[in-house]
Design a protein around this motif. Sequence first.
Motif, PDB file in Angstrom:
ATOM      1  N   SER A 359      -5.355   5.229  -6.800  1.00 46.10           N
ATOM      2  CA  SER A 359      -4.056   5.217  -6.123  1.00 46.10           C
ATOM      3  C   SER A 359      -3.812   6.626  -5.598  1.00 46.10           C
ATOM      4  CB  SER A 359      -2.924   4.849  -7.092  1.00 46.10           C
ATOM      5  OG  SER A 359      -3.111   3.562  -7.632  1.00 46.10           O
ATOM      6  N   ARG A 363       1.595   7.994  -3.780  1.00 44.11           N
ATOM      7  CA  ARG A 363       2.072   6.617  -4.000  1.00 44.11           C
ATOM      8  C   ARG A 363       1.390   6.049  -5.240  1.00 44.11           C
ATOM      9  NH1 ARG A 363       0.116   6.549   1.155  1.00 44.11           N
ATOM     10  NH2 ARG A 363      -1.393   4.908   0.664  1.00 44.11           N
ATOM     11  N   PRO A 364       1.676   6.595  -6.420  1.00 45.85           N
ATOM     12  CA  PRO A 364       0.951   6.185  -7.637  1.00 45.85           C
ATOM     13  C   PRO A 364       1.176   4.730  -8.022  1.00 45.85           C
ATOM     14  CG  PRO A 364       2.833   7.593  -8.183  1.00 45.85           C
ATOM     15  CD  PRO A 364       2.688   7.621  -6.697  1.00 45.85           C
ATOM     16  N   GLU A 365       2.278   4.149  -7.555  1.00 50.29           N
ATOM     17  CA  GLU A 365       2.571   2.766  -7.944  1.00 50.29           C
ATOM     18  C   GLU A 365       1.763   1.752  -7.128  1.00 50.29           C
ATOM     19  OE1 GLU A 365       4.830   3.749  -4.393  1.00 50.29           O
ATOM     20  OE2 GLU A 365       4.598   4.777  -6.330  1.00 50.29           O
ATOM     21  N   GLU A 366       1.106   2.205  -6.063  1.00 49.56           N
ATOM     22  CA  GLU A 366       0.371   1.304  -5.176  1.00 49.56           C
ATOM     23  C   GLU A 366      -1.137   1.501  -5.365  1.00 49.56           C
ATOM     24  OE1 GLU A 366      -0.177   0.581  -0.379  1.00 49.56           O
ATOM     25  OE2 GLU A 366       1.677   1.495  -1.124  1.00 49.56           O
ATOM     26  N   THR A 367      -1.809   0.526  -5.952  1.00 49.34           N
ATOM     27  CA  THR A 367      -3.255   0.621  -6.183  1.00 49.34           C
ATOM     28  C   THR A 367      -3.991   0.273  -4.894  1.00 49.34           C
ATOM     29  OG1 THR A 367      -2.973  -0.006  -8.499  1.00 49.34           O
ATOM     30  CG2 THR A 367      -5.186  -0.199  -7.584  1.00 49.34           C
ATOM     31  N   LYS A 370      -9.319  -1.243  -6.537  1.00 49.79           N
ATOM     32  CA  LYS A 370      -9.230  -1.763  -7.906  1.00 49.79           C
ATOM     33  C   LYS A 370     -10.574  -2.350  -8.331  1.00 49.79           C
ATOM     34  CE  LYS A 370      -6.385  -4.716 -10.864  1.00 49.79           C
ATOM     35  NZ  LYS A 370      -5.240  -5.645 -10.917  1.00 49.79           N
ATOM     36  N   GLU A 406      -9.231   7.264 -10.314  1.00 48.74           N
ATOM     37  CA  GLU A 406      -8.420   7.199 -11.533  1.00 48.74           C
ATOM     38  C   GLU A 406      -9.254   6.664 -12.692  1.00 48.74           C
ATOM     39  OE1 GLU A 406      -5.040   4.837 -10.581  1.00 48.74           O
ATOM     40  OE2 GLU A 406      -3.988   6.461  -9.582  1.00 48.74           O
TER      41      GLU A 406
END
Length: 460
Positions: A359, A363-367, A370, A406
């Motif tokens: 991410s 914008r850490p909330e948007e992966t 994956k 990550e």
Amino acid sequence: MSKADIPKKKITLSGLREAARLFKYIRPYSLQYGLGLFFLFGSSLANLAFPKLLGDLVNAGNAGDIMMELNRIGLTLGGILLVQAVFSYFRIVTFVNVSEKALADLRQHTFNHLIRLPVHFFDKRRVGELNSRISSDISLLQETLTSTLAEFIRQIIIIVGGITLLVITSGKLTLFMLAVLPAVVLLSVWFGRFIRSFSRKAQKEVANSNTIVEETLQGIKSVKAYTNESFEVERYHEKTTEIARIGIKGGKYRGAFSSFLIFGLFGALVAVIWKGATLLASGAINAGQLFSFVLYSGFIGGTIGGLANVFTRIQRFLGATEDLFAIFEEQTEELDPEEELQPKEILQGEVRFESVSFSYPSRPEETVLKGIEIVIPSKRLTALVGPSGAGKTTMTALLMGFYKPESGSMIFDGKPAEQYSLSALRKQIALVPQDIFLFGGTIRENISYGKPGATEDEIL
């Protein structure tokens, strides 16, 4: 960002200690800086001698040989004027030389640090903001080192030295002056700052009104398409009426300020002269001492008034150094572009993504990626195909080491990416971006940007 836009910081011990880090850039030129301080002290002390000598000139009429005494004092004044002129010249030249050299070092250090920061740092900062660190902030530091600091020291010398000489001249009159003049000067400074706040408010409203004009004219087709001419006229009318209201209110305060200056400052000066005249009549002081006293009082009053402006500049200086040093706290990438590639770092071309997730830091909330599993074989042409936003550009950014996954691993020729230096990876990976960016200069220089020493045939 203009200098006026730089936030002011309270003058605290921790803030001054932080700002003192700046003097490491002056340390190589400390001998020159010390010489500049010597010239500053000399010119300030010479300045303090004038009122005393002018008072002696007034008293010269009482001397036995009037012309000899007048000539002696006149020559002394001329000599001090010459010393002050010479010292002032060398003070300015010395401080400018030191500050220019020190700030050139600071600019170079700032740019060298900025350019080595990771890409995710620039994702969170605007280019204009970073550019202002090198332009507005460092220009303010230059102003502080060249003039503000010297002005502050000069004012302290004049206030302390002036009050000392006033006490020597007449203790009673000094107590009376200190009870009247400084209070009036400080009130004048406070009143002036209060009025300037109205001027800034009016300027802000004028800027807002200009924005309305700019938006309306740029979007004139939309305005006319929606028949919103009356709406825009009314919007501009309200804004300009507000500007006029603020201006009228500010005018009343400016009028009151002007009246206060006339009554307060001149009234304080009249009170000091009146008190001095009573002491002159009683024989406690002579005419020359009274004349010197009035001049010293004017010096001190003007200097106290100027201190407020100096403190404002020092507060902005602290704000600028805090913002600048905050950038220096950011961790840079470990790069060595000059280092030669080691045999073990030469890539054959096989790349594997093993359960890579990522991410963007902004914008850490948007992966974006994956659990990516992919093998790109060596010496093969491989295309990543997918809709916009699928993560193709992100994968190339990970390949270049602009970001770190990550979770998961990136493997080059069977070895984790961490076993290669960033410089080694980037030297062997070419990136053709979607948005073409040309540097200032010629087409030839842009073509050879990836290999500055390229031959003519390679460029062609």
